[in-house]
Design a protein around this motif. Structure first.
Motif, PDB file in Angstrom:
ATOM      1  N   ALA A  43       0.844  -1.201   0.000  1.00  0.00           N
ATOM      2  CA  ALA A  43       0.000   0.000   0.000  1.00  0.00           C
ATOM      3  C   ALA A  43       0.876   1.247   0.000  1.00  0.00           C
ATOM      4  O   ALA A  43       2.051   1.211   0.390  1.00  0.00           O
ATOM      5  CB  ALA A  43      -0.907  -0.004   1.220  1.00  0.00           C
ATOM      6  N   TYR A  44       0.296   2.364  -0.437  1.00  0.00           N
ATOM      7  CA  TYR A  44       1.059   3.614  -0.538  1.00  0.00           C
ATOM      8  C   TYR A  44       1.604   4.052   0.812  1.00  0.00           C
ATOM      9  O   TYR A  44       2.683   4.649   0.909  1.00  0.00           O
ATOM     10  CB  TYR A  44       0.189   4.713  -1.146  1.00  0.00           C
ATOM     11  N   ASN A  45       0.839   3.764   1.915  1.00  0.00           N
ATOM     12  CA  ASN A  45       1.279   4.215   3.227  1.00  0.00           C
ATOM     13  C   ASN A  45       2.381   3.337   3.826  1.00  0.00           C
ATOM     14  O   ASN A  45       2.788   3.538   4.973  1.00  0.00           O
ATOM     15  CB  ASN A  45       0.088   4.303   4.186  1.00  0.00           C
ATOM     16  N   GLN A  46       2.866   2.379   3.035  1.00  0.00           N
ATOM     17  CA  GLN A  46       4.026   1.598   3.460  1.00  0.00           C
ATOM     18  C   GLN A  46       5.327   2.176   2.898  1.00  0.00           C
ATOM     19  O   GLN A  46       6.395   1.593   3.092  1.00  0.00           O
ATOM     20  CB  GLN A  46       3.861   0.140   3.013  1.00  0.00           C
ATOM     21  N   TYR A 124      14.197  10.697   6.691  1.00  0.00           N
ATOM     22  CA  TYR A 124      14.447   9.283   6.946  1.00  0.00           C
ATOM     23  C   TYR A 124      13.272   8.491   6.371  1.00  0.00           C
ATOM     24  O   TYR A 124      12.191   9.047   6.130  1.00  0.00           O
ATOM     25  CB  TYR A 124      14.637   9.048   8.442  1.00  0.00           C
ATOM     26  N   TYR A 125      13.471   7.179   6.172  1.00  0.00           N
ATOM     27  CA  TYR A 125      12.517   6.446   5.356  1.00  0.00           C
ATOM     28  C   TYR A 125      12.169   5.101   5.979  1.00  0.00           C
ATOM     29  O   TYR A 125      12.922   4.535   6.772  1.00  0.00           O
ATOM     30  CB  TYR A 125      13.090   6.231   3.943  1.00  0.00           C
ATOM     31  N   SER A 126      11.010   4.598   5.574  1.00  0.00           N
ATOM     32  CA  SER A 126      10.598   3.235   5.879  1.00  0.00           C
ATOM     33  C   SER A 126       9.768   2.765   4.697  1.00  0.00           C
ATOM     34  O   SER A 126       8.706   3.322   4.415  1.00  0.00           O
ATOM     35  CB  SER A 126       9.773   3.185   7.175  1.00  0.00           C
ATOM     36  N   VAL A 127      10.264   1.750   3.979  1.00  0.00           N
ATOM     37  CA  VAL A 127       9.620   1.344   2.726  1.00  0.00           C
ATOM     38  C   VAL A 127       9.425  -0.162   2.704  1.00  0.00           C
ATOM     39  O   VAL A 127      10.249  -0.930   3.212  1.00  0.00           O
ATOM     40  CB  VAL A 127      10.455   1.787   1.512  1.00  0.00           C
ATOM     41  N   ALA A 128       8.313  -0.575   2.082  1.00  0.00           N
ATOM     42  CA  ALA A 128       7.998  -2.002   1.998  1.00  0.00           C
ATOM     43  C   ALA A 128       8.907  -2.718   1.016  1.00  0.00           C
ATOM     44  O   ALA A 128       9.268  -3.889   1.213  1.00  0.00           O
ATOM     45  CB  ALA A 128       6.534  -2.179   1.590  1.00  0.00           C
ATOM     46  N   THR A 129       9.278  -2.047  -0.057  1.00  0.00           N
ATOM     47  CA  THR A 129      10.192  -2.581  -1.060  1.00  0.00           C
ATOM     48  C   THR A 129      11.188  -1.489  -1.420  1.00  0.00           C
ATOM     49  O   THR A 129      10.927  -0.308  -1.180  1.00  0.00           O
ATOM     50  CB  THR A 129       9.430  -3.024  -2.325  1.00  0.00           C
ATOM     51  N   PRO A 130      12.332  -1.824  -1.992  1.00  0.00           N
ATOM     52  CA  PRO A 130      13.311  -0.789  -2.364  1.00  0.00           C
ATOM     53  C   PRO A 130      12.704   0.256  -3.301  1.00  0.00           C
ATOM     54  O   PRO A 130      11.948  -0.068  -4.210  1.00  0.00           O
ATOM     55  CB  PRO A 130      14.418  -1.586  -3.053  1.00  0.00           C
ATOM     56  N   VAL A 131      13.068   1.514  -3.067  1.00  0.00           N
ATOM     57  CA  VAL A 131      12.578   2.630  -3.870  1.00  0.00           C
ATOM     58  C   VAL A 131      13.764   3.401  -4.420  1.00  0.00           C
ATOM     59  O   VAL A 131      14.714   3.694  -3.688  1.00  0.00           O
ATOM     60  CB  VAL A 131      11.684   3.574  -3.039  1.00  0.00           C
ATOM     61  N   THR A 132      13.694   3.704  -5.693  1.00  0.00           N
ATOM     62  CA  THR A 132      14.729   4.500  -6.351  1.00  0.00           C
ATOM     63  C   THR A 132      14.080   5.703  -7.010  1.00  0.00           C
ATOM     64  O   THR A 132      12.984   5.602  -7.558  1.00  0.00           O
ATOM     65  CB  THR A 132      15.472   3.674  -7.423  1.00  0.00           C
ATOM     66  N   GLU A 133      14.757   6.839  -6.943  1.00  0.00           N
ATOM     67  CA  GLU A 133      14.290   8.024  -7.655  1.00  0.00           C
ATOM     68  C   GLU A 133      15.465   8.636  -8.402  1.00  0.00           C
ATOM     69  O   GLU A 133      16.536   8.846  -7.829  1.00  0.00           O
ATOM     70  CB  GLU A 133      13.685   9.054  -6.708  1.00  0.00           C
ATOM     71  N   LEU A 134      15.247   8.919  -9.673  1.00  0.00           N
ATOM     72  CA  LEU A 134      16.249   9.562 -10.515  1.00  0.00           C
ATOM     73  C   LEU A 134      15.693  10.885 -11.015  1.00  0.00           C
ATOM     74  O   LEU A 134      14.593  10.924 -11.580  1.00  0.00           O
ATOM     75  CB  LEU A 134      16.617   8.671 -11.707  1.00  0.00           C
ATOM     76  N   TRP A 639      12.038   9.933 -12.251  1.00  0.00           N
ATOM     77  CA  TRP A 639      11.666   8.538 -12.507  1.00  0.00           C
ATOM     78  C   TRP A 639      11.763   7.753 -11.210  1.00  0.00           C
ATOM     79  O   TRP A 639      12.823   7.675 -10.594  1.00  0.00           O
ATOM     80  CB  TRP A 639      12.600   7.956 -13.559  1.00  0.00           C
ATOM     81  N   ASN A 640      10.658   7.172 -10.772  1.00  0.00           N
ATOM     82  CA  ASN A 640      10.624   6.351  -9.560  1.00  0.00           C
ATOM     83  C   ASN A 640      10.539   4.877  -9.920  1.00  0.00           C
ATOM     84  O   ASN A 640       9.798   4.489 -10.828  1.00  0.00           O
ATOM     85  CB  ASN A 640       9.435   6.722  -8.676  1.00  0.00           C
ATOM     86  N   PHE A 641      11.290   4.052  -9.186  1.00  0.00           N
ATOM     87  CA  PHE A 641      11.229   2.601  -9.328  1.00  0.00           C
ATOM     88  C   PHE A 641      10.770   2.011  -7.996  1.00  0.00           C
ATOM     89  O   PHE A 641      11.315   2.345  -6.941  1.00  0.00           O
ATOM     90  CB  PHE A 641      12.605   2.022  -9.664  1.00  0.00           C
ATOM     91  N   PHE A 642       9.802   1.118  -8.044  1.00  0.00           N
ATOM     92  CA  PHE A 642       9.363   0.368  -6.871  1.00  0.00           C
ATOM     93  C   PHE A 642       9.637  -1.103  -7.164  1.00  0.00           C
ATOM     94  O   PHE A 642       9.033  -1.695  -8.050  1.00  0.00           O
ATOM     95  CB  PHE A 642       7.881   0.586  -6.598  1.00  0.00           C
ATOM     96  N   GLN A 643      10.569  -1.697  -6.424  1.00  0.00           N
ATOM     97  CA  GLN A 643      11.021  -3.049  -6.753  1.00  0.00           C
ATOM     98  C   GLN A 643      10.348  -4.100  -5.878  1.00  0.00           C
ATOM     99  O   GLN A 643       9.808  -3.794  -4.838  1.00  0.00           O
ATOM    100  CB  GLN A 643      12.542  -3.104  -6.601  1.00  0.00           C
TER     101      GLN A 643
END
Length: 643
Positions: A43-46, A124-134, A639-643
């Protein structure tokens, strides 16, 4: 380069860690292939972004007009800031309300700190899966602007992120190069029983700018002569001067709950540690400037005939230790002690006819304070007070009250009263230029600031009232209009400042009109704090889905304008703005045309910046001798990547 090596090492470590498998994992993978199970999407809130103050937002890949405003080198809405001609240079402050007041002294050299990430700028961050932003954006000439970011949770309790923002832009004018780098690494951790929390970050930053001192003859710029359409043909004051700042920071913020279980009454121990060092250098190979047939020293007489190399060093260490009592009904009570130590120094002592200029300033400042935080239903209040217990007279009182009426309407009231110690550059500076050496003992600045903010379903509005006593500023002492000989001064009378800002967006069909209007007024006996009376931004744009809703399109115009006023000038030796009352600047429109698009998590930006410049004439400036940006075409993406 060393920061890039660190990034690669951390990425390799992370990838290697994630690829470690044991026999059980291999067996599980084999079973998954035989009996595939569809994994639920996070979910987005993760995907949380958490500030130092524990305010939480979420990773957002939408395309709104606010995203257009934030698509710039600072990665934030810069309404009230006017950028210089080249990307990565300093800014002229149009909205005095953007200035944040802090009671503890800093190094100064404010022109370098628009692009310098402070403690409060790090998330600071907390993410369910790795996130990349370019992030990528073209620049003025020969270069690019890039910002690469990745964050990953190796477990639910441990997160780390690595990011690097790099810029290189030659610029349109002579000696206007920007070459900047901002590296940051963060990590967050909490124990399995959630009694201990830790946030850590490291930053390494370096900012290099060519300093041309502005153009020598504004008549050539304003004439419209085609020969000067190539801006490199305009003569500038300085052809080989540079300013450079670099710094490193190590920061910890952690707390421990003493009682074993979280209940209605909790007791915490807290500690915050901040160590930072900074280095500033101004170098100039050729001292004299040639204007026509006249040779002049732009900054007055110099002890060196060539190869000026002025260096300033600074380090600081900050510790804050506290205890918090938390009650579910009464709120949070915190008591803390602060220890702040600094060294600001040069490599020599100067014995001048006007007196001795020492080689350093150093001090230890200790404070005691308390904070009360109340969160209940629709109310949220934070009240903080600290006072020096060492020799320096210093205090800070900050009260902030937030009322959430409903999802669409909220109100914020804030009052701040500060007795601020002067920044170091006001009290001590050394240079190869004779008149740029001083040693002062200025009084503290006394600031009272009241602000009210309303965010409603109809409009957003803010009111700010400030009263400033013993205001510190720079002004020019030179009698020759071709020279800048600035020095720090203190205004012993009261300055009263008023601002009202209103924002409202109107929507009809697929068209939108977004408006922001700022009104400012200053009451003072002398022209010390100069601001434009009106600053406005108006955006008319169209949005719709195209290509069978595969792409979301946003296109329109942005109009920026501010009224004429005695704009602050800029001094390259100290990278500080200074007060001038000889020439007014403003009253010129800045119109941009943009076409933006979103395809899944990719946002594409295309803009014609200041496309009206060739129509409305060459009367646009960010400082008396520094022209604003010409018409140019720029594009890029996020560009965002959600892995």
């Amino acid at each position: 380069m060393k920061y890039l090596v660190t990034v690669l090492f951390l990425l390799i470590f992370t990838i290697g860690f994630s690829q470690v498998k044991n026999e059980d994992n291999e067996l599980d993978n084999q079973k998954s292939k035989e009996n595939p199970v569809k994994q639920p999407k996070a979910a987005y809130n993760q995907y949380r972004i958490i500030s130092l103050q524990k305010d939480t937002t979420y990773v957002d890949t939408s395309l709104t007009i606010q995203k257009e405003y934030e698509y710039n080198y600072l990665r934030k809405d810069i309404f009230g800031l006017l950028p210089f001609a080249n990307e990565g240079q300093t800014y002229t402050v149009l909205d005095f309300g953007t200035k944040k007041f802090k009671s503890l002294p800093e190094i100064g050299f404010s022109g370098k700190h628009f692009n310098f990430l402070g403690v409060d700028d790090i998330n600071y961050y907390s993410v369910a899966t790795p996130v990349t932003e370019l992030y990528f954006k073209t620049v003025m000439e020969q270069g690019q602007s890039l910002d690469a970011f990745i964050t990953v949770n190796t477990s639910e309790r441990f997160n780390m992120s690595v990011a690097f923002k790099g810029l290189r832009s030659l610029g349109k004018y002579i000696n206007q190069l920007s070459s900047n780098g901002n590296f940051r690494f963060t990590s967050s951790y909490n124990t399995i029983n959630k009694r201990y929390y830790l946030n850590f970050h490291f930053t390494g930053q370096d900012l290099l700018n060519g300093e041309n001192g502005g153009i020598t003859t504004i008549e050539d710029f304003e004439s419209g002569d085609g020969a000067f359409a190539n801006r490199a043909r305009l003569v500038v004051f300085l052809k080989d001067a540079q300013s450079f700042m670099k710094g490193k920071r190590y920061f910890f913020d952690h707390n421990f709950r003493i009682n074993s279980k979280n209940n209605n009454n909790n007791l915490y121990l807290t500690h915050q540690f901040d160590y930072e060092n900074k280095f500033f250098e101004y170098n100039q190979k050729t001292v004299s400037s040639t204007i026509g047939n006249v040779s002049i020293n732009r900054f007055g007489d110099s002890y060196a005939s060539s190869n000026i190399n002025d260096q300033t060093r600074y380090n600081r260490m900050y510790n804050k230790v506290g205890a918090i009592y938390e009650n579910s009904l009464l709120g949070r009570f915190q008591f803390f002690a602060e220890d702040f130590r600094y060294n600001y120094y040069y490599d020599r002592i100067l014995i001048l006819a006007s007196g001795v200029v020492p080689s350093s300033l150093n001090d230890e400042i200790n404070t005691l304070g308390g904070q009360y935080e109340y969160r209940k239903n629709k109310w949220n209040g934070v009240f903080t007070y600290s006072n020096s217990i060492s020799n320096q007279p210093m205090s800070n009182f900050d009260a902030k009250l937030h009322y959430q009426l409903n999802d669409k309407n909220e109100f914020v009231f804030q009052y701040q009263m500060i007795n601020k110690i002067p920044d170091q550059i006001y009290n001590l500076y050394q240079s190869s230029y004779v008149d740029y050496n001083w040693f002062n003992d200025f009084k503290n600045e006394k600031i009272n600031n009241l602000e009210a903010i309303a965010k409603t379903q109809w409009f957003d509005a803010s009111l700010q009232l400030s009263s400033i006593r013993d205001h510190l500023y720079f002004s020019n002492d030179a009698t020759n209009p071709l020279q800048q000989i600035i020095s720090p001064k203190q205004y012993d009378k009261t300055i009263n400042y008023l601002s009202v800002k209103v924002s409202r967006e109107f929507k009809w069909w697929k068209l939108s009109l977004d408006n922001t209007l700022l009104y400012q007024q200053v009451d003072q006996e002398e022209d010390i704090l100069n601001v434009p009376q009106i600053v406005t931004r108006n955006s008319l744009y169209f949005t719709d889905y195209v290509f069978k809703k595969a792409m979301y399109l946003q296109t329109g115009f942005i109009f920026n304008y501010f009224t004429k006023y005695y704009i602050n000038d800029y001094n390259p030796v100290t990278v500080e703005a200074f007060v001038q009352n000889d020439r007014k600047v403003g009253d010129f429109p800045m119109i941009d045309f943009f076409v933006n698009a979103r395809i899944r998590q990719t946002r594409i930006f295309f803009k014609l910046e200041h496309f009206n410049s060739r129509i409305t004439g060459n009367n646009f400036y960010t400082a008396p001798n520094y022209p604003y940006r010409d018409f140019m075409i720029r594009f890029g993406l996020v560009w965002n990547f959600f892995q």
